[in-house]
Write an enzyme that holds these catalytic residues in place. Structure first.
Site, PDB file in Angstrom:
ATOM      1  N   TRP A 130       0.834  -1.272  -0.161  1.00 19.11           N
ATOM      2  CA  TRP A 130       0.024  -0.033   0.054  1.00 19.11           C
ATOM      3  C   TRP A 130       0.942   1.093  -0.102  1.00 19.11           C
ATOM      4  O   TRP A 130       1.989   1.274   0.661  1.00 19.11           O
ATOM      5  CB  TRP A 130      -0.694  -0.061   1.229  1.00 19.11           C
ATOM      6  CG  TRP A 130      -1.669   1.012   1.503  1.00 19.11           C
ATOM      7  CD1 TRP A 130      -2.434   1.729   0.421  1.00 19.11           C
ATOM      8  CD2 TRP A 130      -2.070   2.045   2.628  1.00 19.11           C
ATOM      9  NE1 TRP A 130      -3.308   2.796   0.969  1.00 19.11           N
ATOM     10  CE2 TRP A 130      -2.887   2.890   2.330  1.00 19.11           C
ATOM     11  CE3 TRP A 130      -1.617   1.966   3.962  1.00 19.11           C
ATOM     12  CZ2 TRP A 130      -3.399   3.818   3.009  1.00 19.11           C
ATOM     13  CZ3 TRP A 130      -2.088   2.796   5.012  1.00 19.11           C
ATOM     14  CH2 TRP A 130      -2.776   3.875   4.476  1.00 19.11           C
ATOM     15  N   ASP A 212      -1.240  -6.164   8.834  1.00 22.22           N
ATOM     16  CA  ASP A 212      -2.246  -4.876   8.470  1.00 22.22           C
ATOM     17  C   ASP A 212      -3.582  -5.698   8.104  1.00 22.22           C
ATOM     18  O   ASP A 212      -3.396  -6.328   6.988  1.00 22.22           O
ATOM     19  CB  ASP A 212      -1.643  -4.153   7.517  1.00 22.22           C
ATOM     20  CG  ASP A 212      -2.417  -2.917   7.111  1.00 22.22           C
ATOM     21  OD1 ASP A 212      -3.655  -2.791   7.593  1.00 22.22           O
ATOM     22  OD2 ASP A 212      -2.150  -2.096   6.208  1.00 22.22           O
ATOM     23  N   LYS A 247     -13.573   0.022   5.910  1.00 24.33           N
ATOM     24  CA  LYS A 247     -14.014  -0.531   4.659  1.00 24.33           C
ATOM     25  C   LYS A 247     -15.271  -1.449   5.329  1.00 24.33           C
ATOM     26  O   LYS A 247     -16.487  -1.449   4.537  1.00 24.33           O
ATOM     27  CB  LYS A 247     -13.201  -1.409   4.285  1.00 24.33           C
ATOM     28  CG  LYS A 247     -11.613  -0.877   4.219  1.00 24.33           C
ATOM     29  CD  LYS A 247     -11.542   0.142   3.133  1.00 24.33           C
ATOM     30  CE  LYS A 247     -10.087   0.931   3.219  1.00 24.33           C
ATOM     31  NZ  LYS A 247      -9.493   1.734   2.486  1.00 24.33           N
TER      32      LYS A 247
HETATM   33  C1  LMR Z   1      -6.824   2.876  -0.832  1.00 20.36           C
HETATM   34  O1  LMR Z   1      -5.741   2.166  -0.589  1.00 20.36           O
HETATM   35  O2  LMR Z   1      -7.192   3.445  -1.688  1.00 20.36           O
HETATM   36  C2  LMR Z   1      -7.290   3.204   0.582  1.00 20.36           C
HETATM   37  O3  LMR Z   1      -6.776   2.511   1.747  1.00 20.36           O
HETATM   38  C3  LMR Z   1      -7.378   4.544   1.043  1.00 20.36           C
HETATM   39  C4  LMR Z   1      -6.118   5.468   1.166  1.00 20.36           C
HETATM   40  O4  LMR Z   1      -6.107   6.090   2.176  1.00 20.36           O
HETATM   41  O5  LMR Z   1      -4.829   5.356   0.418  1.00 20.36           O
END
Ligand code: LMR
Length: 398
Positions: A130, A212, A247
């Site tokens: 992420w 996570d 979510k």
């Molecule tokens: C995403 O990955 O789109 C979500 O977790 C929102 C974010 O804050 O990036």
């Protein structure tokens, strides 16, 4: 003084969110940020949450401070959801959850905690991971390193590459960030057998698992999605879990998350909890109340939790349906390459394999916004926009 500031640029996901809002085209499609949208393209407030909020407004008698660890009822519920009521670590008094502002808050508290124990603590992250993982960890003083994860050739998990790399490079005392389910950004998860091997490796090597868990319930179900996490938690002497209800309760802006700590014994747990509270106090002092109270109110009521669970089932089903529908629409458009990844990957995200030129072409020529790395939010698809998206994707894939 401010003239010396060097801009680090805005996070690409948030930048694209802004660009989408500013785009005047009416048939534009937003597949960027990971929020669940219903069949009408709305990000709904779940009915169970709405009802809990009504109750809260009526029943709340004070707005006094909640304390650094947050709402006690909420904190008591979190480990049961993540680890189950039957968790042996829970029974042994080795688990505590502290409420945090969202999953990002939990990642920050966990990272600060690790840094307070050992400066320059190494944290292994998947390639890719992420977009906010590395910034949060490095700003907290951790040193990140990457392990292989995604295999572009079949858009699946490079399990052998991951394990071989970690075996060669990870050393005792390193921490490893794992995604519990619905891996962000790829949607590619280890199967249970692979989780067992990861657990054995992590424990044999003496690594600290930092998991996570932001998408529980959006892959295969609330229980199924944490089978791997629970397997590690039953065995690891120490562990951190960053979790979020953004979510699965659709309460993104309320910022409801938790950092869960598993320690060797209750005494060590108390010390570690104290260290986490110190980190919280100097970061934001204490978390906000409303979202966590809403979650606790839903979960404490049989009727509301049944309603929430039904709504979550509908969300998960819609995501799965959209995966199949997109695959079918692309096949109808004579896209011949293997598209099974669309239905194999789990949760909100799918890693399409689109490169920067295709991503830009989709935006410029078709008004379709996808994340820079080619990630799409499948939950942004609907019968309204499926044809536009399939046309755009087909043009890029042919
Ligand atoms: C995403 O990955 O789109 C979500 O977790 C929102 C974010 O804050 O990036």
């Amino acid at each position: 003084m401010f003239e010396t500031i060097k801009s680090r640029g805005i996070d690409q996901i948030l930048a694209l969110m802004q660009a989408f809002r500013a785009d005047p085209r009416t048939n534009k499609v937003d597949l960027v940020v990971g929020v669940y949208k219903d069949a009408d393209g709305k990000v709904p407030v779940m009915r169970a949450v709405k009802e809990a909020e009504r109750l809260l407004i009526d029943e709340e008698t004070t707005k006094t401070y909640v304390g650094m660890a947050g709402d006690p009822e909420y904190c008591g519920l979190v480990p049961k959801i993540l680890l189950s009521e039957g968790s042996s670590a829970l029974a042994a008094g080795r688990v505590v959850s502290l409420q945090t502002p969202g999953g990002s808050g939990a990642l920050k508290v966990g990272s600060d905690l690790l840094n307070s124990i050992k400066p320059d603590q190494k944290l292994w992250v998947s390639t890719p991971t992420w977009a906010n993982h590395v910034p949060v960890a490095t700003d907290a003083g951790l040193v990140t390193d990457q392990y292989p994860y995604f295999r572009p050739s079949d858009r699946g998990l490079d399990f052998e590459g991951m394990m071989a790399h970690l075996d060669q490079h990870a050393v005792a005392g390193d921490a490893i960030l794992l995604h519990a389910c619905c891996h962000n950004p790829t949607g590619v998860d280890p199967n249970f057998e692979q989780w067992q091997s990861i657990t054995d490796f992590v424990l044999d090597r003496g690594l600290l698992p930092f998991v996570d868990c932001a998408y529980q319930g959006l892959g295969d179900g609330m229980e199924q999605d944490v089978a791997g996490l629970r397997h590690i938690a039953e065995r690891a002497p120490e562990m951190l879990i960053a979790s979020s209800f953004s979510k699965n309760f659709g309460i993104y802006r309320e910022r409801v998350g938790a950092i869960t700590i598993i320690a060797k014994d209750p005494q060590q747990l108390a010390t570690t909890k104290g260290a986490a509270e110190t980190v919280i106090r100097s970061n934001y002092s204490m978390p906000p109340s409303h979202g966590a109270r809403s979650v606790a109110t839903v979960l404490a009521s049989r009727d509301l939790s049944d309603l929430w669970s039904e709504e979550l089932d509908e969300m998960r089903k819609r995501i799965a349906d959209m995966r199949s529908a997109l695959k079918q629409k692309l096949e109808e458009r004579q896209v011949t390459r293997d598209l099974s990844f669309l239905t194999d990957q789990k949760g909100m995200f799918s890693y399409t394999g689109f490169g920067p030129e295709q991503v830009e072409g989709l935006r410029a020529d078709h008004g379709i916004y996808v994340a820079k790395d080619g990630r799409i939010n499948v939950a942004g698809l609907s019968s309204e926009n499926l044809d536009v998206v399939a046309d755009g994707f087909a043009a890029m894939l042919r």
